[in-house]
Write a protein that holds these residues in place. Structure first.
Motif, PDB file in Angstrom:
ATOM      1  N   GLU A 154       1.004 -20.106   4.478  1.00 39.46           N
ATOM      2  CA  GLU A 154       0.814 -20.328   3.052  1.00 39.46           C
ATOM      3  C   GLU A 154       0.909 -19.024   2.273  1.00 39.46           C
ATOM      4  N   LYS A 155       0.348 -17.959   2.821  1.00 35.86           N
ATOM      5  CA  LYS A 155       0.433 -16.653   2.166  1.00 35.86           C
ATOM      6  C   LYS A 155       1.879 -16.157   2.145  1.00 35.86           C
ATOM      7  N   TYR A 156       2.615 -16.441   3.202  1.00 32.41           N
ATOM      8  CA  TYR A 156       4.032 -16.069   3.291  1.00 32.41           C
ATOM      9  C   TYR A 156       4.825 -16.746   2.168  1.00 32.41           C
ATOM     10  N   VAL A 157       4.613 -18.051   2.018  1.00 24.52           N
ATOM     11  CA  VAL A 157       5.326 -18.810   0.986  1.00 24.52           C
ATOM     12  C   VAL A 157       4.947 -18.299  -0.404  1.00 24.52           C
ATOM     13  N   ALA A 158       3.670 -18.042  -0.617  1.00 25.86           N
ATOM     14  CA  ALA A 158       3.225 -17.537  -1.913  1.00 25.86           C
ATOM     15  C   ALA A 158       3.840 -16.173  -2.224  1.00 25.86           C
ATOM     16  N   GLU A 159       3.933 -15.312  -1.228  1.00 30.03           N
ATOM     17  CA  GLU A 159       4.518 -13.987  -1.425  1.00 30.03           C
ATOM     18  C   GLU A 159       6.017 -14.104  -1.727  1.00 30.03           C
ATOM     19  N   ARG A 160       6.708 -15.015  -1.060  1.00 26.98           N
ATOM     20  CA  ARG A 160       8.149 -15.204  -1.285  1.00 26.98           C
ATOM     21  C   ARG A 160       8.461 -15.665  -2.704  1.00 26.98           C
ATOM     22  N   GLN A 161       7.509 -16.305  -3.354  1.00 27.22           N
ATOM     23  CA  GLN A 161       7.738 -16.822  -4.692  1.00 27.22           C
ATOM     24  C   GLN A 161       7.634 -15.735  -5.769  1.00 27.22           C
ATOM     25  N   LYS A 162       7.158 -14.563  -5.401  1.00 29.16           N
ATOM     26  CA  LYS A 162       7.084 -13.461  -6.348  1.00 29.16           C
ATOM     27  C   LYS A 162       8.485 -12.917  -6.600  1.00 29.16           C
ATOM     28  N   GLU A 163       8.657 -12.319  -7.766  1.00 30.42           N
ATOM     29  CA  GLU A 163       9.968 -11.747  -8.095  1.00 30.42           C
ATOM     30  C   GLU A 163      10.312 -10.601  -7.162  1.00 30.42           C
ATOM     31  N   VAL A 164       9.351  -9.734  -6.913  1.00 29.05           N
ATOM     32  CA  VAL A 164       9.502  -8.643  -5.945  1.00 29.05           C
ATOM     33  C   VAL A 164       8.451  -8.883  -4.865  1.00 29.05           C
ATOM     34  N   PHE A 165       8.904  -9.064  -3.637  1.00 23.31           N
ATOM     35  CA  PHE A 165       7.953  -9.394  -2.573  1.00 23.31           C
ATOM     36  C   PHE A 165       8.129  -8.479  -1.378  1.00 23.31           C
ATOM     37  N   ASP A 166       7.045  -8.345  -0.612  1.00 20.29           N
ATOM     38  CA  ASP A 166       7.042  -7.577   0.633  1.00 20.29           C
ATOM     39  C   ASP A 166       6.312  -8.408   1.675  1.00 20.29           C
ATOM     40  N   LEU A 167       7.018  -8.853   2.666  1.00 16.27           N
ATOM     41  CA  LEU A 167       6.457  -9.741   3.685  1.00 16.27           C
ATOM     42  C   LEU A 167       5.992  -9.013   4.941  1.00 16.27           C
ATOM     43  N   SER A 168       6.111  -7.689   4.976  1.00 15.52           N
ATOM     44  CA  SER A 168       5.815  -6.936   6.194  1.00 15.52           C
ATOM     45  C   SER A 168       4.397  -7.153   6.699  1.00 15.52           C
ATOM     46  N   GLU A 169       3.425  -7.086   5.813  1.00 15.49           N
ATOM     47  CA  GLU A 169       2.030  -7.221   6.253  1.00 15.49           C
ATOM     48  C   GLU A 169       1.754  -8.620   6.794  1.00 15.49           C
TER      49      GLU A 169
END
Length: 100
Positions: free
Chosen positions: A31-46
């Motif tokens: 869920e956090k991954y999907v929420a982060e992907r919806q941002k205009e600028v995202f960083d999924l590393s963490e």
């Protein structure tokens, strides 16, 4: 708990968990991954790093490797270290199957 200690003990993923949520760790991290992907600028590393830890702790080494391959930034050296441990575990288990 210090940041380095979390990384050494494979408990970094717990920074994303509330109390008693560890059984649903992958769902919460997803869920956090999907929420982060919806941002205009995202960083999924963490999030990927944390997902890799959960997969590793559940002995799904191939999934952990996949997640750690896509980590960048300050977690990259730790991801590489954990990646190598998974690779060793996979080779060790395949070797044990061959000799049995």
């Amino acid at each position: 708990m210090s940041f380095d200690h979390q990384l050494k003990t494979k408990s970094y993923y717990q920074t994303y968990m509330q109390e008693n949520d560890e059984k649903q760790a992958l769902l919460i991290l997803g869920e956090k991954y999907v929420a982060e992907r919806q941002k205009e600028v995202f960083d999924l590393s963490e999030i990927r790093f944390a997902q890799g830890e959960v997969y590793y702790l559940n002995k799904d080494y191939e999934a952990a490797i996949f997640k750690w391959e896509n980590v960048s930034g300050e977690l990259l050296p730790w991801a590489r270290k954990k990646y190598s441990r998974c690779s060793f575990a996979i080779r060790f288990f395949s070797y044990c199957r061959r000799i049995l």
